[in-house]
Structures are given as C-alpha cells and as structure tokens.
Enzyme design. Structure first.
Site, PDB file in Angstrom:
ATOM      1  N   LYS A 107     -14.516   7.441 -28.232  1.00  0.00           N
ATOM      2  CA  LYS A 107     -15.626   6.658 -27.676  1.00  0.00           C
ATOM      3  C   LYS A 107     -16.171   7.263 -26.389  1.00  0.00           C
ATOM      4  CE  LYS A 107     -14.739   2.292 -29.967  1.00  0.00           C
ATOM      5  NZ  LYS A 107     -13.505   2.608 -30.733  1.00  0.00           N
TER       6      LYS A 107
HETATM    7  C1  LIG Z   1     -13.352   2.419 -32.134  1.00  0.00           C
HETATM    8  C2  LIG Z   1     -12.228   3.145 -32.781  1.00  0.00           C
HETATM    9  C3  LIG Z   1     -12.192   3.394 -34.176  1.00  0.00           C
HETATM   10  C4  LIG Z   1     -13.237   2.861 -35.115  1.00  0.00           C
HETATM   11  O1  LIG Z   1     -14.463   3.498 -34.960  1.00  0.00           O
HETATM   12  P1  LIG Z   1     -15.797   2.812 -35.559  1.00  0.00           P
HETATM   13  O2  LIG Z   1     -16.900   3.676 -35.105  1.00  0.00           O
HETATM   14  O3  LIG Z   1     -15.844   1.436 -34.962  1.00  0.00           O
HETATM   15  O4  LIG Z   1     -15.642   2.774 -37.027  1.00  0.00           O
HETATM   16  C5  LIG Z   1     -11.153   4.140 -34.691  1.00  0.00           C
HETATM   17  N1  LIG Z   1     -10.158   4.602 -33.897  1.00  0.00           N
HETATM   18  C6  LIG Z   1     -10.137   4.382 -32.567  1.00  0.00           C
HETATM   19  C7  LIG Z   1      -9.001   4.894 -31.761  1.00  0.00           C
HETATM   20  C8  LIG Z   1     -11.168   3.653 -31.952  1.00  0.00           C
HETATM   21  O5  LIG Z   1     -11.129   3.429 -30.633  1.00  0.00           O
END
Ligand SMILES: *Cc1c(COP(=O)(O)O)cnc(C)c1O
Length: 438
Positions: A107
């Site tokens: 993210k």
């Molecule tokens: C947010 C997140 C996901 C999921 O990603 P999306 O884009 O919401 O499908 C998977 N793994 C981790 C570690 C995350 O922080």
C-alpha cells in the site's frame, strides 16, 4: 483525461476532482475514459529501463494530460524510492516483493503516490489547511500517514479501532507526529469508517473545514499499482533472456481483499502487458470466487482470518472489474480464476514453503503462493504478489514456523518512537466537536 463513475450517472470529471473527491457523487467509483495501449517498442526494450522509468511511462499514459511532465516525474520518482524485486522461490514460481517501502506493505506505492498528487493539486489551487480523514483497520493508516508525512498544507487524521490493530501496525501511525494525528476510537473499524463518512456528509463541517478522503478507492491510489506489473515483466525478461514471447506471458496471482491490486493488473493487461491470466487468491472471504462459480455476487459480513488485510465481505473494486468487462461473467471468467484457502491451509503453506525453500512468506503471500503451486501448468511461469513483509505479522508467523523472525531495521525504528494518540468516542457529535475546535 476525464473520469466517469461506475454507476454511470456522472462523467466528464477532471483528474483533479476525481482525486480530491475520492468517490463519485452517485457513490460509484471513478474510471478513466480510456486505457491507452503502450507501444510495442516499450515492451521490446523494457528490460533496459529502471523501475522509475517504466513507472513514469505508465503514469504518463494515465496522468500526462493533467499533470506537467516535470511534476509528474518528480511524483513518480519520489514515490518509488525503493525496489520491488522479483525473486525466484521454487520451480516456475516467483515472488514480486512489494514490501520494501517505508511501511513494508504494497500500500506504500498507492499511498505515497496519492499523497503527492493530492499535495500537487492542493498547491495548485492555493489551498491551505486541508484535512485528510482516513479510517484504518491496520495497513492503510500507516501507508497513508507515512505518505503524507511532512507534506505542507495537509493534516492527516487517522481513525483506528482501539485494541484492534497489531502493536506494530499501531506504532506506524501513532509515533510520527508532525502533520499526523492518530485518533484511537472506542469502537470497531466499522465505527471509524462511519465517523469518516458522517463527517463528509455534514454540512456545517464542510462549510468550515476543507475535508478530503484517502481511501483505497481513490484513482490516485489505485492506478499506480499497475506500475509494478510492468516492472515484474521487465525483470522476468532480464532473468531469462532466452524466453520466447509465449513463455514470457506470465500468470499473475494476486492475494485479494478489496480487489484494488488485481484491478490495477487488469488495467496493465489492457495497456498491452503480456499476461496469460490472473488468479484472485482469497482467504475464507470468498465472495469473488462464489461470483466466478455462480455468476451471482452476494456480499456478506467478513470473517476474521490470519491474512487479515483480506478480510473483506464486499470488495469495493468489484464494481471496477464489472465495468472493465462490461458486466460479462463469461469475459471475466475467461481471464480471471479464483481460489479460497482456510487459515489451516495458509499456515501449512507458509510452513512448508519455508522448510523446503527457506523463503519466508507472510500469510497473504502464502495464499498467492499456494494458488500457483496448485493451479500453474508446467509450461507456465507464475508470479505471486508478496504484499507485506512477514515481520508485520510477527506473532502469527513465528507461531507457524516455530522460530524467531528478524524485524527489519525500518520497522524497529517505528517501534522506538513514542506512541501518541487521542482517545475518541465513536459518537459523531464528539468527533464533530473535536474537528470544529481545531
Ligand atoms: C490491502 C492488502 C491486501 C489486499 O489488497 P486489495 O487491493 O485490497 O485486494 C493484501 N495483502 C496485504 C498485506 C494488504 O495490506
């Protein structure tokens, strides 16, 4: 480029408005009017380019009409000041390690890009004192807060549920200080989200304060996630210079929750990236898999799992997937398959992969790795997205492998800081009063 809403009642929106608003007024998600195909020469020589150069080419296709070249370049280069290496794990399976950014989760890419783009627009509008509200169940708060840290004219309020985020996650947004304030809400994540939503709806607040959101559905957080799919392909080409075009067509497996990450990959494919197919890997929250199997989309409350960032019962970006495929179930299933694993299967995979290959997965990556192990054909190469560093889930991972996990320096630095947060009731009136008295 203009943006329209997936609910189709709104169109012709500028990038600036789409980024500042986040969600369209008809409650739909913004989509770009067109997805440009990148020229063949780009793919022919992609392995000679750096991650930043590749990302800039992709960013230019989306944002080049609306952001000056120099500014966009600075935003891209500044956002991606860390590597996203492709690492061979086993047989024909590779890990795209997305966790080398400041908060050790993928993210960071979207969070950093969005904060810089929002900062750019705010400066252009001559605005000061913009307040960003973000509710978090863990990873989003830290990526967004760290992305905005020190950005002039913007103050970030992170609302998180008291006692419900891991200690490591908590220190990543409560120890920063400067323009970041952590609000510890006496309630659940849903209560935090409700407070943020109520604030955006409140006329008095909006007339007195400049409020904006930094949630995952923002186009500026979502589109940059396509950058690293191209870079993965470039790395595959340089690792295996002899692979034919067919063999380079990779299977991408994406551990999915809100489906933002995988949707960015679908965009990359539309831009011409050679992808064989996608696998959406889920934990027990298998709403998307159910959709693939039955063509019916039935959201339901999420259940909690050890891959908790994917505990989502109504994936927000599903609307974008539907829109991209013009609501054709047949078209969707021809390019995307799905799978769902229990906590026991996730733990078993993490343990087995570690003992056989010495590669330590995090619980989310483990879902992706297992899906490739089970679903990849011998002639295919597969890449799973390793979305977070295993040390972010310390107790879980140590419990599974029965060994201590080394905590990266970057994470240790956060843990040294002093936790500062303000207690906040889940009642809107007291949150509103707090904001008005700022
Ligand atoms: C947010 C997140 C996901 C999921 O990603 P999306 O884009 O919401 O499908 C998977 N793994 C981790 C570690 C995350 O922080």
């Amino acid at each position: 480029m203009k943006y329209y809403s997936t609910n189709k009642k709104i169109s012709g929106v500028s990038l600036q408005d789409a980024v500042v608003k986040g969600l369209a007024e008809d409650k739909g998600l913004f989509m770009p009017d067109n997805i440009k195909r990148l020229p063949q020469e780009f793919f022919d020589t992609i392995e000679t380019l750096s991650f930043q150069e590749i990302a800039y080419t992709v960013a230019d296709a989306f944002f080049g009409e609306d952001v000056e070249a120099e500014a966009l370049k600075e935003i891209v280069y500044d956002t991606l000041n860390f590597d996203v290496p492709l690492v061979h794990v086993n047989d024909n399976i590779y890990s795209l390690e997305l966790y080398h950014g400041p908060t050790l989760a993928f993210k960071d890419v979207g969070g950093r890009f969005m904060s810089r783009l929002l900062g750019y627009f705010i400066k252009k509008q001559g605005e000061k004192n913009v307040n960003v509200l973000v509710a978090t169940s863990g990873d989003t708060g830290s990526a967004v807060a760290n992305g905005f840290l020190g950005v002039e004219g913007i103050h970030v309020y992170v609302l998180y549920p008291k006692g419900l985020v891991s200690p490591i996650q908590e220190c990543q947004f409560t120890t920063l200080g400067q323009n970041i304030t952590a609000l510890e809400v006496d309630g659940t994540f849903d209560d935090c989200q409700a407070l943020v939503k109520a604030a955006f709806m409140d006329e008095e607040l909006n007339s007195k304060l400049k409020l904006t959101s930094a949630n995952s559905i923002n186009v500026a957080r979502f589109l940059p996630q396509s950058f690293y799919y191209f870079y993965a392909y470039a790395q595959m080409k340089s690792i295996h210079p002899k692979l034919t075009a067919d063999e380079l067509e990779t299977v991408f497996c994406v551990p999915s929750g809100n489906f933002g990450n995988i949707t960015a990959g679908l965009f990359a494919m539309r831009m011409g990236l050679p992808v064989k197919r996608f696998i959406a890997a889920n934990n027990r929250n298998d709403i998307f898999l159910q959709y693939l199997q039955t063509s019916e989309y039935k959201p339901r409350p999420s259940v909690s799992t050890i891959a908790n960032a994917m505990d989502v019962g109504d994936p927000s970006n599903f609307a974008r997937v539907l829109d991209l495929y013009e609501h054709s179930h047949k078209a969707i299933t021809s390019e995307i398959s799905g799978v769902s694993y229990t906590d026991e299967q996730i733990a078993e995979t993490l343990k087995k992969c570690y003992s056989e290959t010495e590669y330590l997965l995090d619980p989310h990556g483990a879902v992706g790795y297992r899906a490739l192990e089970e679903m990849l054909q011998e002639s295919e190469n597969g890449i799973f997205l390793e979305t977070a560093h295993p040390a972010k889930f310390l107790e879980t991972v140590e419990g599974i492998i029965g060994e201590k996990v080394e905590i990266p320096q970057k994470l240790q630095e956060f843990m040294k800081g002093e936790k500062k947060s303000l207690p906040m009731s889940k009642e809107f009136e007291s949150f509103k009063k707090y904001l008005l008295e700022l």
